[in-house]
Write a protein that holds these residues in place. Sequence first.
Motif, PDB file in Angstrom:
ATOM      1  N   LEU A 178       0.812  -1.210   0.000  1.00  7.09           N
ATOM      2  CA  LEU A 178       0.000   0.000   0.000  1.00  7.09           C
ATOM      3  C   LEU A 178       0.847   1.263   0.000  1.00  7.09           C
ATOM      4  N   VAL A 179       1.721   1.386  -0.957  1.00  3.26           N
ATOM      5  CA  VAL A 179       2.476   2.614  -1.158  1.00  3.26           C
ATOM      6  C   VAL A 179       1.724   3.472  -2.157  1.00  3.26           C
ATOM      7  N   THR A 180       1.295   4.640  -1.772  1.00  7.53           N
ATOM      8  CA  THR A 180       0.448   5.469  -2.622  1.00  7.53           C
ATOM      9  C   THR A 180       1.105   6.810  -2.865  1.00  7.53           C
ATOM     10  N   HIS A 181       0.668   7.441  -3.939  1.00  8.92           N
ATOM     11  CA  HIS A 181       1.083   8.797  -4.265  1.00  8.92           C
ATOM     12  C   HIS A 181      -0.164   9.628  -4.518  1.00  8.92           C
ATOM     13  N   MET A 182      -0.129  10.866  -4.062  1.00 12.61           N
ATOM     14  CA  MET A 182      -1.276  11.739  -4.242  1.00 12.61           C
ATOM     15  C   MET A 182      -1.401  12.131  -5.710  1.00 12.61           C
ATOM     16  N   PRO A 183      -2.614  12.174  -6.245  1.00 10.43           N
ATOM     17  CA  PRO A 183      -2.775  12.607  -7.638  1.00 10.43           C
ATOM     18  C   PRO A 183      -2.585  14.111  -7.755  1.00 10.43           C
ATOM     19  N   TYR A 184      -2.332  14.552  -9.003  1.00 11.70           N
ATOM     20  CA  TYR A 184      -2.242  15.976  -9.265  1.00 11.70           C
ATOM     21  C   TYR A 184      -3.626  16.608  -9.159  1.00 11.70           C
ATOM     22  N   PRO A 185      -3.707  17.893  -8.813  1.00 12.45           N
ATOM     23  CA  PRO A 185      -5.008  18.552  -8.697  1.00 12.45           C
ATOM     24  C   PRO A 185      -5.566  18.877 -10.087  1.00 12.45           C
ATOM     25  N   ASP A 364      -5.703  -1.470  -4.244  1.00 15.76           N
ATOM     26  CA  ASP A 364      -6.009  -1.915  -2.897  1.00 15.76           C
ATOM     27  C   ASP A 364      -5.837  -0.815  -1.860  1.00 15.76           C
ATOM     28  N   CYS A 365      -5.266   0.318  -2.259  1.00 18.88           N
ATOM     29  CA  CYS A 365      -5.022   1.386  -1.299  1.00 18.88           C
ATOM     30  C   CYS A 365      -6.313   2.139  -1.009  1.00 18.88           C
ATOM     31  N   GLU A 366      -6.275   2.874   0.095  1.00 20.33           N
ATOM     32  CA  GLU A 366      -7.401   3.718   0.411  1.00 20.33           C
ATOM     33  C   GLU A 366      -7.515   4.847  -0.603  1.00 20.33           C
ATOM     34  N   ALA A 367      -8.740   5.368  -0.729  1.00 18.62           N
ATOM     35  CA  ALA A 367      -8.956   6.484  -1.645  1.00 18.62           C
ATOM     36  C   ALA A 367      -8.104   7.670  -1.217  1.00 18.62           C
ATOM     37  N   ARG A 368      -7.548   8.379  -2.196  1.00 11.32           N
ATOM     38  CA  ARG A 368      -6.667   9.500  -1.914  1.00 11.32           C
ATOM     39  C   ARG A 368      -7.032  10.680  -2.808  1.00 11.32           C
ATOM     40  N   GLU A 369      -6.809  11.864  -2.289  1.00  9.74           N
ATOM     41  CA  GLU A 369      -7.144  13.091  -2.984  1.00  9.74           C
ATOM     42  C   GLU A 369      -5.885  13.916  -3.223  1.00  9.74           C
ATOM     43  N   SER A 370      -5.994  14.793  -4.201  1.00  9.67           N
ATOM     44  CA  SER A 370      -4.915  15.751  -4.410  1.00  9.67           C
ATOM     45  C   SER A 370      -4.866  16.701  -3.216  1.00  9.67           C
ATOM     46  N   THR A 371      -3.666  17.069  -2.834  1.00  5.57           N
ATOM     47  CA  THR A 371      -3.489  17.891  -1.638  1.00  5.57           C
ATOM     48  C   THR A 371      -3.232  19.350  -1.950  1.00  5.57           C
ATOM     49  N   ALA A 372      -2.970  19.686  -3.190  1.00  6.60           N
ATOM     50  CA  ALA A 372      -2.704  21.077  -3.528  1.00  6.60           C
ATOM     51  C   ALA A 372      -3.953  21.926  -3.309  1.00  6.60           C
ATOM     52  N   ASP A 373      -3.747  23.138  -2.861  1.00  3.63           N
ATOM     53  CA  ASP A 373      -4.860  24.040  -2.590  1.00  3.63           C
ATOM     54  C   ASP A 373      -5.328  24.657  -3.906  1.00  3.63           C
TER      55      ASP A 373
END
Length: 785
Positions: A178-185, A364-373
Amino acid sequence: MFQGVVGFQASLDDDGLVVATLERSDLRDDVTAYAAQLSGEPQLVLVQFQNTSEPLLFNTSLHGVCYMVGLLVRLGQSWSRPVRTVPVLTKPLPVHRVQVSDYRESPETGVVFQMEPPAGTVFSRVNISFSEAAERRSMLYKDFYKGKTVFKHWLPGVCYRNITFQLISEVTVYQKALVTHMPYPPLNISHKIVHLSRRTLPGETQDVVPPEGAEESQRASRQARDIPLIEEQQQEDRINAVNQTTETRSSRLDPTDPPPADREEEFVNAVVSDYEDSNEPGSAMGLPSEASGLPTKLPPILLELRWQPPRPPTSYDGFNIYISREGNSTETATVDENTHEFFTELTESGTYRVQVATLSSSGDCEARESTADTGFTFYLSPTGELLEELRERPQAVGVRLLDSSTAVVSWAPSSETHIGSLVSVVSTTCLRPSLSQRMESTYCSEENSTSDIISHLTPGAQYRVVVHHTNGPLTSPPSEPVIIDIEPTGVLQLSVYPLSPTALILSWQRPFHVSFRKFVLQTFFFNPVTLTSEWTTYYEISGTASVIASVRVTDLLPAWYYNFRVAMVTWGDPPLSCCDGSTASFITAPEAPHISSVDYAHGVLFVRWTYGELFVDLSHSRMLHWQLLAVGKRGPERSYSVDVTRNVMRASLPLPPGDIYNLTVTACTERSRNTSNPTIIKLEPAAPRSLYAVNATASAVTLLWTEDGVVDHYQVLCRATGTELKTREPQTCSSHVVTVSGLKPSSSYNCTVTSFSYSTASKPAHITISTAAGEIKTLPVGFSQ
């Protein structure tokens, strides 16, 4: 090399091709097609399986790296995200050409290898193998720069053969769960506020055309969230969603009328919330029966959001839309990856914050969101007026002091429209002293003002000024802070109180309305050691709430010129000091001299004295002169003095004999004097002078002399010359004329006159007289000292 998981497999064949193979466990009834996706190339490569029983072959362009091979399935019209992923390591290609040359700096033990790696080969080390005599050796080498290295591990004079080079890639496959990366905004988010027309009254008709894409946005949103339709009829009603919403809202009653129990606040493509007491969509959004605490209702206003997909490569499934009012969340919606717009109606005034985030939930990872404001803020007034967020900070902010307690703030015009500006001021020095010693009372915490005039500033304080532009309750980013330092006022009534020739007390007052950290006392004088004059810091005193301060100054030079000044130093960074005008000059008193010797001869007193150290240099002193003073006890003038220059420490003073004198030496400066300890001297009386015998008769003679100095009385004694044995009694008188009687006629006498002062006799004055035979004659007889 083979890497695999249960089911879908990927491997590397002998020709360096990546082979992807489907297993029977990968096949599903609801899947219409299968594909393999190769990542690791500059662009993703996707190839569909034409026959599930035949493998797919990929020709890679890079060798010595790790590729990821993923299995994709098609459900409907689009491909899914990778359902399984297999890492594959490719091998570096062999080296085709190497040049070997001697290392010039050390040809006995070193050679230079220059090789040309095959194109697309990635390696981190080179395994160099060679035959040394009959033994085979190898060594891993990593210091290859642009294919060139210096090899220094050979023995001089030895023949080396069969030299081979093998490129080694140290890339590995790390299996971490479960190594994840945040998507681009999302990109280019835009919004638009649309004022809808007045809602129709009963019996009226009004057609409202829904915004373009509204139906698709709502349908995609519900599909992405897998929300079931509540009724079959709702599928048909979705087409006229905006018409129905507009008609419903247009029938809003007057604010003074009691609100209906149920009122829909339908979002065009928002998610219907599930409430336990809800029997129809939107029923949980109904207004309460009490109208007293309700916010002001707005005219019908539609918020339109649009955006573009995030920049590649980004794996995403949709977008989350968050809308909050006054910091409280009012709506959260999700749309799929193909929907790039969202519509909702705003029903209350206030400050809104809207955020659109990219959502990635595949794997299999948890849902993830872009973190940029990527959000924005706006304000809706009760009348429906829109005030946009200000993104430009105020520029060219300046502060100019009008006086020690007032300043004016200025800034450049802004390219953004704004209603007003806010000046924020806070003291950076107020809280630095302890509470008991705090001198500032304003701006200790941040204070905001709509005026460009800052008043009630404290001299000596430091302030941080920031400007915000405002649109209603919305504020722009702060300007660059401007630091203003106000000079302290300085001290008042600096006074000097001498204690001794080497010590004094300095006292001063400060204004009540000032802030500072400490007093700094400085002195200015001529240093006889360095032969220089400069301001030097003598003492520092912490600032207190007391208005009066004083300090004792010691180790001063006697009879020396000093300047003193007291400066206030502030708490600011950098600190300011003030003021050079608070100075006081002072000449210290001289030391008292010490009389070392006193001599008296021929009516003149000779005195010597010392001053300070044995070898003192008075050339830079403010000493003016010395004064030798002798005060007699009974003399006619009583006081005798003489002045001598400062470089001479001796003097002579004519004094009448026979008196007791109080002798002192005084050191004199232009503002003070210091006198030595008195020396008491007693001078012997002098013998009478100019002794004459007048009016000599047969039995008497008159003696006359001159008085010298202080005399209490005289003693006159006359003795006959010859063999007369009888001695006359001395005759005492207090004047300088005496008549001696009882003498024999025609006789000769030796007479002496002695002065007495304070019971001390002087040397006698002698005279010889002769009496007449029978007549009285006046004969000049002479005199003797």
